[in-house]
Design an enzyme around this catalytic site. Sequence first.
Site, PDB file in Angstrom:
ATOM      1  N   SER A   1       5.137  -6.297  -0.290  1.00  0.00           N
ATOM      2  CA  SER A   1       6.272  -6.640  -1.142  1.00  0.00           C
ATOM      3  C   SER A   1       7.250  -7.529  -0.372  1.00  0.00           C
ATOM      4  O   SER A   1       6.861  -8.609   0.085  1.00  0.00           O
ATOM      5  CB  SER A   1       6.922  -5.349  -1.657  1.00  0.00           C
ATOM      6  OG  SER A   1       7.907  -5.616  -2.630  1.00  0.00           O
TER       7      SER A   1
ATOM      8  N   ASP B   1       0.263  -6.744 -11.646  1.00  0.00           N
ATOM      9  CA  ASP B   1       1.557  -6.696 -10.963  1.00  0.00           C
ATOM     10  C   ASP B   1       2.542  -7.532 -11.780  1.00  0.00           C
ATOM     11  O   ASP B   1       2.372  -8.735 -11.949  1.00  0.00           O
ATOM     12  CB  ASP B   1       1.406  -7.265  -9.550  1.00  0.00           C
ATOM     13  CG  ASP B   1       2.659  -7.116  -8.700  1.00  0.00           C
ATOM     14  OD1 ASP B   1       3.764  -7.002  -9.255  1.00  0.00           O
ATOM     15  OD2 ASP B   1       2.526  -7.129  -7.459  1.00  0.00           O
TER      16      ASP B   1
ATOM     17  N   HIS C   1       2.769  -3.142  -9.021  1.00  0.00           N
ATOM     18  CA  HIS C   1       3.358  -3.584  -7.763  1.00  0.00           C
ATOM     19  C   HIS C   1       3.352  -2.478  -6.718  1.00  0.00           C
ATOM     20  O   HIS C   1       3.365  -2.763  -5.516  1.00  0.00           O
ATOM     21  CB  HIS C   1       4.793  -4.057  -8.017  1.00  0.00           C
ATOM     22  CG  HIS C   1       5.410  -4.764  -6.855  1.00  0.00           C
ATOM     23  ND1 HIS C   1       5.026  -6.024  -6.452  1.00  0.00           N
ATOM     24  CD2 HIS C   1       6.394  -4.381  -5.995  1.00  0.00           C
ATOM     25  CE1 HIS C   1       5.738  -6.398  -5.406  1.00  0.00           C
ATOM     26  NE2 HIS C   1       6.574  -5.421  -5.095  1.00  0.00           N
TER      27      HIS C   1
END
Length: 347
Positions: free
Chosen positions: A150, A292, A322
């Site tokens: 991320s 995602d 995600h």
Amino acid sequence: MGLVHATASHRPPPAAATTDARVPGAEVAGPRRGVLEPTLALRHAGPRQVRLAWELSGPAGAPVVLVAGGISAHRHIAANAGFPEAGWANDLVGAGRTLDPARWRILGFDYVGADGRLDTPIDTADQADAVAALLDALGIGALRAFVGYSYGALVGLQFAIRHPQRLDRLVAVSGAHRAHPYAAAWRALQRKAVALGQLQCADVQGLSLARQFAMLSYRTPEEFEERFDAPPEVVNGRVRVAAEDYLDAAGARFVARTPVNAWLRLSESIDLHRIDPAQVRVPTLVVAVEGDRLVPLSDSVALVEALGIPGQLRVLRSPYGHDAFLKETDRIDGILAGALRNPGEPA
């Protein structure tokens, strides 16, 4: 795109890193922690003294792997002999895993701005330069790998551009070369929720609501359908849907550990992120998750196709969207095993 190459204003020797290790002999091989306060030339604010809290575990002399997560991640990645509390990626680091502290030195750090004291725009380039300053202080010449998830993937990409001589390989999971406009709009609304809370002297409530919005973007409709497909209830004259208890609990956990200003500035930092993939000339593995909602697969494909040297792309299917890197730990571990293996090593 031109990049301003901000660097640490000085390179403190290893002794500048304070240590609060709990294990005898930790200065040689055991887990240790410390805090640095270097001055960095921030991209949007000029020279500022910043706080870098770090944790390092693993045998002295072993190759170093830096692991960085989302904006709420921190220096404590996983439980170890010195610091037994669970870390933010506890199932990804440990005995028998690819990231085994018996084989690697595992380095984690708190992001610049994570303590909430720095009230200025923070760029992912600033985070990359902070990593370089940290490596200087710890006497680490180069990383065997930067494993970023991320926001950590964004920082890893910047580090690969700004300090390529200090990185052998990059693994970028659920992060790309830019903030997707849809995801940026989502985060902008979250920040407005916090701002509304601040206007009403309800900062914590605003941050809790922002986190609850975030949970919807981290996960997928398929997961919510599976977990929360129950009729709504009428409670005190109001309709309450099945997912609200889950969302409320997620918000409460988050505000208990996160300064409001830290979240705001790091959320902005995601949206400030933009690099030219052609400037990445370090061997790179990009891991994308189909579904995602924040980093769509198309952006990951575009990133890999534009890298300065040929890269690799792995795609996961997961109902966790995600957040798959925190939930699909066995699959991520298998991907890391291939990414960190040297040529000629057996599988």
